[in-house]
Design an enzyme around this catalytic site. Sequence first.
Site, PDB file in Angstrom:
ATOM      1  N   SER A  10       7.136  61.865  13.437  1.00  0.00           N
ATOM      2  CA  SER A  10       6.168  62.936  13.186  1.00  0.00           C
ATOM      3  C   SER A  10       5.692  63.952  14.334  1.00  0.00           C
ATOM      4  O   SER A  10       5.710  63.741  15.435  1.00  0.00           O
ATOM      5  CB  SER A  10       4.894  62.162  12.796  1.00  0.00           C
ATOM      6  OG  SER A  10       5.441  60.986  11.712  1.00  0.00           O
TER       7      SER A  10
HETATM    8  N1  SAH Z   1       6.019  56.866  12.714  1.00  0.00           N
HETATM    9  C1  SAH Z   1       7.351  57.185  12.879  1.00  0.00           C
HETATM   10  C2  SAH Z   1       7.866  58.494  11.579  1.00  0.00           C
HETATM   11  C3  SAH Z   1       9.009  57.802  11.091  1.00  0.00           C
HETATM   12  S1  SAH Z   1       9.410  58.613   9.517  1.00  0.00           S
HETATM   13  C4  SAH Z   1       7.608  58.057  14.002  1.00  0.00           C
HETATM   14  O1  SAH Z   1       6.738  58.095  15.023  1.00  0.00           O
HETATM   15  O2  SAH Z   1       8.698  58.299  14.612  1.00  0.00           O
HETATM   16  C5  SAH Z   1       9.067  57.369   8.317  1.00  0.00           C
HETATM   17  C6  SAH Z   1       9.896  56.094   8.359  1.00  0.00           C
HETATM   18  O3  SAH Z   1       9.533  55.396   7.360  1.00  0.00           O
HETATM   19  C7  SAH Z   1      11.197  56.508   8.209  1.00  0.00           C
HETATM   20  O4  SAH Z   1      11.901  55.832   9.598  1.00  0.00           O
HETATM   21  C8  SAH Z   1      11.740  55.687   7.040  1.00  0.00           C
HETATM   22  O5  SAH Z   1      12.875  54.817   7.102  1.00  0.00           O
HETATM   23  C9  SAH Z   1      10.637  54.623   6.855  1.00  0.00           C
HETATM   24  N2  SAH Z   1      10.301  54.167   5.559  1.00  0.00           N
HETATM   25  C10 SAH Z   1      10.487  54.541   4.460  1.00  0.00           C
HETATM   26  N3  SAH Z   1      10.115  53.666   3.326  1.00  0.00           N
HETATM   27  C11 SAH Z   1       9.735  52.728   3.926  1.00  0.00           C
HETATM   28  C12 SAH Z   1       9.267  51.321   3.500  1.00  0.00           C
HETATM   29  N4  SAH Z   1       9.155  50.936   2.270  1.00  0.00           N
HETATM   30  N5  SAH Z   1       9.121  50.288   4.357  1.00  0.00           N
HETATM   31  C13 SAH Z   1       9.430  50.566   5.779  1.00  0.00           C
HETATM   32  N6  SAH Z   1       9.610  51.789   6.132  1.00  0.00           N
HETATM   33  C14 SAH Z   1       9.806  52.625   5.415  1.00  0.00           C
END
Ligand code: SAH
Length: 217
Positions: A64
């Site tokens: 993000s």
């Molecule tokens: N907070 C992270 C942002 C990651 S983007 C950072 O700082 O890098 C969002 C993430 O949510 C992705 O890795 C995606 O695979 C995950 N995601 C999507 N749906 C999900 C679910 N149902 N349960 C767990 N993770 C999920």
Amino acid sequence: MREKERIERARREMVDLIRRRGVRDERVLQAMLEVPRHLFVPLHLREMAYDDTPLSIGSGQTISQPYIVALMTEALMLDGTEKVLEIGTGSGYQTTILSRLCRWVYTVERLPELSKRAQESLKGLGCRNVSFKVGDGTLGWSEHAPYQAIMVTAGAPKVPEPLITQLAVGGRLVIPVGSQSHQELLRITKENDKGKLRRESLGGCIFVRLIGEEGWN
Ligand code: SAH
């Protein structure tokens, strides 16, 4: 040595920008000043690690934007005593910020390869108050509930009911809710033990999809 100074300057400038954009919580700003974001992005994107922009971390996912990380973290109003649930471990950057501001972080990621890499990154930084799980975070992580704070870092079509259930009385849930192309960042507070909820909007945002039983298909 030169490289180290360059990185530290870039990180200071990132935090100055976040401050100018309105984030006031000094604990949040300090954590962002200390956590090396460049270690959470792929090598070929390191030059951009301190720009205020989301970056690709592989598997179609993103780390993000720093301002959004700060805004969402501030919205949880952490004082260091909380158990926090994070949905969407991704790179583990947000996880690391949270781990410095609360007692314990429980973080859930659906993609095993991302969770594994995040676990290695956090281990490398000596970050120990975090438990990882691979699975569908739209169902929460009931074993450790209730949580005083929950953060969802992927865009949801609606607020997953299990997360409301697993939120402590007085607890805060921060989650982007909306369509696949645009969401509204919400803070939902459980006001009493009858389940009364307060809903506040923190503005518009764009996240990758939250995929799962209580999310997108
Ligand atoms: N907070 C992270 C942002 C990651 S983007 C950072 O700082 O890098 C969002 C993430 O949510 C992705 O890795 C995606 O695979 C995950 N995601 C999507 N749906 C999900 C679910 N149902 N349960 C767990 N993770 C999920």
